[in-house]
Motif scaffolding. Sequence first.
Motif, PDB file in Angstrom:
ATOM      1  N   GLY A 187     -24.615 -34.113  18.192  1.00 30.36           N
ATOM      2  CA  GLY A 187     -23.904 -34.325  19.433  1.00 30.36           C
ATOM      3  C   GLY A 187     -22.405 -34.254  19.201  1.00 30.36           C
ATOM      4  N   CYS A 188     -21.696 -35.265  19.672  1.00 29.23           N
ATOM      5  CA  CYS A 188     -20.245 -35.315  19.492  1.00 29.23           C
ATOM      6  C   CYS A 188     -19.877 -36.385  18.473  1.00 29.23           C
ATOM      7  CB  CYS A 188     -19.562 -35.581  20.827  1.00 29.23           C
ATOM      8  SG  CYS A 188     -19.746 -34.218  22.010  1.00 29.23           S
ATOM      9  N   ARG A 240     -18.094 -42.060  14.373  1.00 27.51           N
ATOM     10  CA  ARG A 240     -17.782 -42.426  15.743  1.00 27.51           C
ATOM     11  C   ARG A 240     -18.140 -41.272  16.671  1.00 27.51           C
ATOM     12  NH1 ARG A 240     -13.870 -40.237  12.944  1.00 27.51           N
ATOM     13  NH2 ARG A 240     -12.176 -39.056  13.930  1.00 27.51           N
ATOM     14  N   SER A 241     -18.105 -41.537  17.958  1.00 26.29           N
ATOM     15  CA  SER A 241     -18.337 -40.492  18.952  1.00 26.29           C
ATOM     16  C   SER A 241     -17.004 -40.064  19.538  1.00 26.29           C
ATOM     17  CB  SER A 241     -19.251 -40.994  20.069  1.00 26.29           C
ATOM     18  OG  SER A 241     -19.344 -40.028  21.101  1.00 26.29           O
ATOM     19  N   SER A 242     -16.860 -38.752  19.735  1.00 25.41           N
ATOM     20  CA  SER A 242     -15.639 -38.250  20.366  1.00 25.41           C
ATOM     21  C   SER A 242     -15.658 -38.488  21.870  1.00 25.41           C
ATOM     22  CB  SER A 242     -15.460 -36.759  20.077  1.00 25.41           C
ATOM     23  OG  SER A 242     -16.572 -36.029  20.556  1.00 25.41           O
ATOM     24  N   ASP A 243     -16.835 -38.862  22.393  1.00 24.41           N
ATOM     25  CA  ASP A 243     -16.946 -39.216  23.809  1.00 24.41           C
ATOM     26  C   ASP A 243     -16.720 -40.712  23.970  1.00 24.41           C
ATOM     27  OD1 ASP A 243     -17.590 -36.675  24.878  1.00 24.41           O
ATOM     28  OD2 ASP A 243     -19.642 -36.886  24.142  1.00 24.41           O
ATOM     29  N   LYS A 244     -16.127 -41.077  25.065  1.00 24.08           N
ATOM     30  CA  LYS A 244     -15.866 -42.488  25.335  1.00 24.08           C
ATOM     31  C   LYS A 244     -16.837 -43.006  26.391  1.00 24.08           C
ATOM     32  CE  LYS A 244     -10.953 -42.143  24.156  1.00 24.08           C
ATOM     33  NZ  LYS A 244      -9.556 -42.349  24.628  1.00 24.08           N
ATOM     34  N   GLU A 291     -19.985 -44.774  28.309  1.00 26.51           N
ATOM     35  CA  GLU A 291     -21.439 -44.862  28.196  1.00 26.51           C
ATOM     36  C   GLU A 291     -22.030 -43.739  27.355  1.00 26.51           C
ATOM     37  OE1 GLU A 291     -25.097 -46.627  28.673  1.00 26.51           O
ATOM     38  OE2 GLU A 291     -23.111 -47.372  29.227  1.00 26.51           O
ATOM     39  N   LYS A 292     -21.499 -42.530  27.509  1.00 27.34           N
ATOM     40  CA  LYS A 292     -22.032 -41.391  26.751  1.00 27.34           C
ATOM     41  C   LYS A 292     -21.824 -41.588  25.255  1.00 27.34           C
ATOM     42  CE  LYS A 292     -21.976 -36.345  26.436  1.00 27.34           C
ATOM     43  NZ  LYS A 292     -21.374 -35.084  26.948  1.00 27.34           N
ATOM     44  N   GLY A 293     -20.648 -42.036  24.877  1.00 25.28           N
ATOM     45  CA  GLY A 293     -20.378 -42.289  23.470  1.00 25.28           C
ATOM     46  C   GLY A 293     -21.262 -43.386  22.929  1.00 25.28           C
ATOM     47  N   GLU A 353     -24.771 -41.985  22.321  1.00 26.94           N
ATOM     48  CA  GLU A 353     -24.828 -41.122  21.138  1.00 26.94           C
ATOM     49  C   GLU A 353     -24.878 -41.957  19.855  1.00 26.94           C
ATOM     50  OE1 GLU A 353     -21.450 -38.591  21.548  1.00 26.94           O
ATOM     51  OE2 GLU A 353     -22.574 -37.030  22.602  1.00 26.94           O
TER      52      GLU A 353
END
Length: 224
Positions: free
Chosen positions: A18-19, A46-50, A52-54, A57
């Motif tokens: 994913g991200c 970490r997730s590059s999305d912030k 809920e989506k992050g 993931e």
Amino acid sequence: MKYGVVLSAMVTILLACGCIVSDELTTFIIHPDGSADWYQFKSNIRSSDKGEKGFEELSKLMADFDARKGGEFERIVEAGGEVLDARWIHREEPYSTLVTAHFPTASTVEKFWTIKDDKGKVLALAQLKQDCNRRRLSLTIPGPRKSDSEEPKQDSYREIRAHQANGFAESRIIVTGGEITASQGFVVAGDKRSCLIDPPRIEELLRGTTGDLELFLEWEVVKK
């Protein structure tokens, strides 16, 4: 398809998730009998999305890691290797993990390094050969490919460091009991006992040929 990007994924034996981004250090140790050990340390996961989506993931990543599912785990098992340990070094942000695996034979090493796309097409065919005290690991990327005569823009040192600040991956191959004698697509250490993957050189080689391209590492085992 950008072969430089694909190859970077191949030679580091990494799969995108994913991200999810991180700093990754991978070590692949090849022994004289053809067996190998694999270690991968990931930090600052970490997730590059912030939002809920992050969160989703990262939650999936944690669940898959605990179940030893997907990504590197599947590649190791499908090749005939064994996951020896998979542990959380830091199980809260910034997350860190350590995975160790063993490949008992040269054929399992070849299977692990042979890369296919999601349709089963071979992107890189690996071979680990032994001839008396000489060893050779090769990755053949099949052609034909469209030639790219345009020279890519060379990033400045500051631009390279800016990319690395977001996350980096480095892979080292170590040969035990011997010294590296020749290579293509790798940067060899001064003591000739290990090397790093060389993505810029690999991309240069890919641009310069439309036929099969072979990356290789040769070494000689010192008999005791």
